[in-house]
Write a protein that holds these residues in place. Sequence first.
Motif, PDB file in Angstrom:
ATOM      1  N   HIS A   1      44.338  18.369  68.485  1.00  0.00           N
ATOM      2  CA  HIS A   1      45.393  19.632  67.554  1.00  0.00           C
ATOM      3  C   HIS A   1      46.311  19.715  66.629  1.00  0.00           C
ATOM      4  CE1 HIS A   1      48.076  20.892  70.397  1.00  0.00           C
ATOM      5  NE2 HIS A   1      47.847  20.229  71.085  1.00  0.00           N
ATOM      6  N   TYR A   2      46.745  19.866  65.814  1.00  0.00           N
ATOM      7  CA  TYR A   2      47.915  19.810  65.513  1.00  0.00           C
ATOM      8  C   TYR A   2      48.261  21.541  64.095  1.00  0.00           C
ATOM      9  CZ  TYR A   2      45.656  20.750  60.485  1.00  0.00           C
ATOM     10  OH  TYR A   2      44.885  20.889  59.131  1.00  0.00           O
ATOM     11  N   GLU A   3      49.588  21.658  64.164  1.00  0.00           N
ATOM     12  CA  GLU A   3      50.484  22.594  63.563  1.00  0.00           C
ATOM     13  C   GLU A   3      49.688  22.174  62.189  1.00  0.00           C
ATOM     14  OE1 GLU A   3      51.159  25.054  65.100  1.00  0.00           O
ATOM     15  OE2 GLU A   3      51.403  23.583  67.292  1.00  0.00           O
ATOM     16  N   LYS A   4      49.111  23.163  61.380  1.00  0.00           N
ATOM     17  CA  LYS A   4      49.263  22.982  59.920  1.00  0.00           C
ATOM     18  C   LYS A   4      50.565  23.238  59.146  1.00  0.00           C
ATOM     19  CE  LYS A   4      44.477  25.528  60.560  1.00  0.00           C
ATOM     20  NZ  LYS A   4      43.567  26.730  59.370  1.00  0.00           N
ATOM     21  N   ASN A   5      50.034  22.056  57.849  1.00  0.00           N
ATOM     22  CA  ASN A   5      51.462  22.444  57.209  1.00  0.00           C
ATOM     23  C   ASN A   5      50.946  22.500  55.719  1.00  0.00           C
ATOM     24  OD1 ASN A   5      49.738  20.639  56.234  1.00  0.00           O
ATOM     25  ND2 ASN A   5      50.887  18.322  56.698  1.00  0.00           N
TER      26      ASN A   5
ATOM     27  N   SER B   1      51.529  12.252  70.506  1.00  0.00           N
ATOM     28  CA  SER B   1      51.693  12.643  68.870  1.00  0.00           C
ATOM     29  C   SER B   1      51.228  11.566  68.588  1.00  0.00           C
ATOM     30  CB  SER B   1      52.592  13.411  69.144  1.00  0.00           C
ATOM     31  OG  SER B   1      53.325  14.748  70.316  1.00  0.00           O
TER      32      SER B   1
ATOM     33  N   GLY C   1      47.327  22.429  54.818  1.00  0.00           N
ATOM     34  CA  GLY C   1      46.669  23.457  56.440  1.00  0.00           C
ATOM     35  C   GLY C   1      45.656  23.801  55.993  1.00  0.00           C
TER      36      GLY C   1
ATOM     37  N   GLN D   1      50.957  16.162  62.022  1.00  0.00           N
ATOM     38  CA  GLN D   1      51.152  15.392  63.685  1.00  0.00           C
ATOM     39  C   GLN D   1      50.140  15.568  64.268  1.00  0.00           C
ATOM     40  OE1 GLN D   1      54.983  16.840  65.646  1.00  0.00           O
ATOM     41  NE2 GLN D   1      54.397  15.781  67.870  1.00  0.00           N
TER      42      GLN D   1
END
Length: 530
Positions: A11-15, A69, A18, A44
Amino acid sequence: MDLDGDEIRCHYEKNGLGEFMRLNEETCTLLYDGGGYLGQYSVQIVVEDFPASVKNQILNEAKPFSTVSVHLLITVESGADCSTVPEFTGVSPAGGAVIHVLPFGEVQLNITVDSSVSEIAVIGPPGLFVSPMETGRDSQSSVALSWVRGPNQFAHLLSICFAANTQSLQSRIRCIWLQQTRTDPLPPGTELKCKERELQMSLVLPMSFLEKLHVSDLQLNDPACPVFYNTTHVTTTFSLTGCGTKRMHLGSELLYTNTLRSINPNSTISRVATLILPLACRIPGQQAKAPAVKISIPSEVETFGAVSFWIEFHFPGEGPMAAETRVPRMRSLPPVRAARELRSTGRMDTLDLHVFSNCSLAQAELMVGRCVESDTQDFVNSRPLLNHGCAPGNGTFEILTSTSTVRIYRLYLSSLGIMGDTMFVECLVHLCVSTKQTQRCPDPCAETTDKTLINSILTHNYTIRSGPVRLIKTTETSTTTANPTLTVVPVAQPSTSQVAATSTSHALDRGAFWVVAVSLAVLLLQFITD
């Protein structure tokens, strides 16, 4: 990849990308749909492994075994023709391939791309050798990879990933795996000896370790090399240059390897145990080096002898070098006017500065670096006569001589701005010898000469000073003042402990000119290298 069979999720944090990117959490595949603004974006991705039963659970309730990570830098560029994306050919290892590596085993791979590319980027474990990229006649690009498994604390599964890049496109990334095969410990009584002088390796292996094997099927890399056995031990001795022994480098060590293995002569499947035993001799780098060589550097006196430097002043066409100064060969053309004495004032206009050394070494050359003139003996205010052995203006011209230990310079006093009745001269000098018979020491005034002092041996730099030089023409009956004093001071060299010596000597009275000399004890040999 997880050899334990655990379930992998990402999973990842949208930037900023995104809304244009999608992440498949089960396959850990990141997809870009296009439409993003040009530029660079940092992503990431968090990779986690779960028990295989997680498929039947809600992920939010399961706890991962570990979390890793992975940071990616993504560049969005303008559109391109995707039909030209580089592709790997069949000789390149397939993605996901697993290569088993025994201790001291060597892995050799070739990666080939079907087109000309700017680079083939490779990452892998420490010690991975990547050859420079080569492009063949058929426009194919290739690199060779090599890795030797030595003693290490790495994970038992290592990855090698590679991709081919053009100016704006990249091939699909391929990754392969190196699995460091685990081996059982050898039994007590096993002996492996490396005989460096005899270039031999010998092995003694207890028979108790081979109870389930047919010892008659044991062989080295070269089956023709004998392997002996009796009721208690298996033994073999073989050359480091024969019997299929391989030689390779492991860092700074020289490595010789062979393998003792059991070969099943039948092609059918058998339940008989097999043996694969790597054998290696490691020779440390310092033992493989050439013997140390000690170079003895002679002292300066041993090279040049006990030498002297001195300065003399003479009218053109007079003095010990009269034959060379009467019709001189000039390095450059002097002013149109002829050398002469000034009119009614009685001041001299033209004077020849001679710099001498008594060195008798055939190849020695006298080098004059800098000369200055002053109205006072303390040289508080001075004017340049020579700069790095070259004339700085139209007042000083070098006269070429046939003697390498003599330098002569013609001074036009009015052009140099010397208007007083007396002057003092200071020069920086040294001797030079070329270590090659076919070469001379570099000429500091030649425009095409490489001024870097290579293959030359130099003395110290020394400063020599004249006494007062009278610039008024005197008659035969004129009286002179007391003889002046000449001071000779060696210039201290960096990082030396030699004490600078100072000596004085009275000059000789020759009409209106002083001839001065002093004997020097030279101290140090200096090499100037590039």
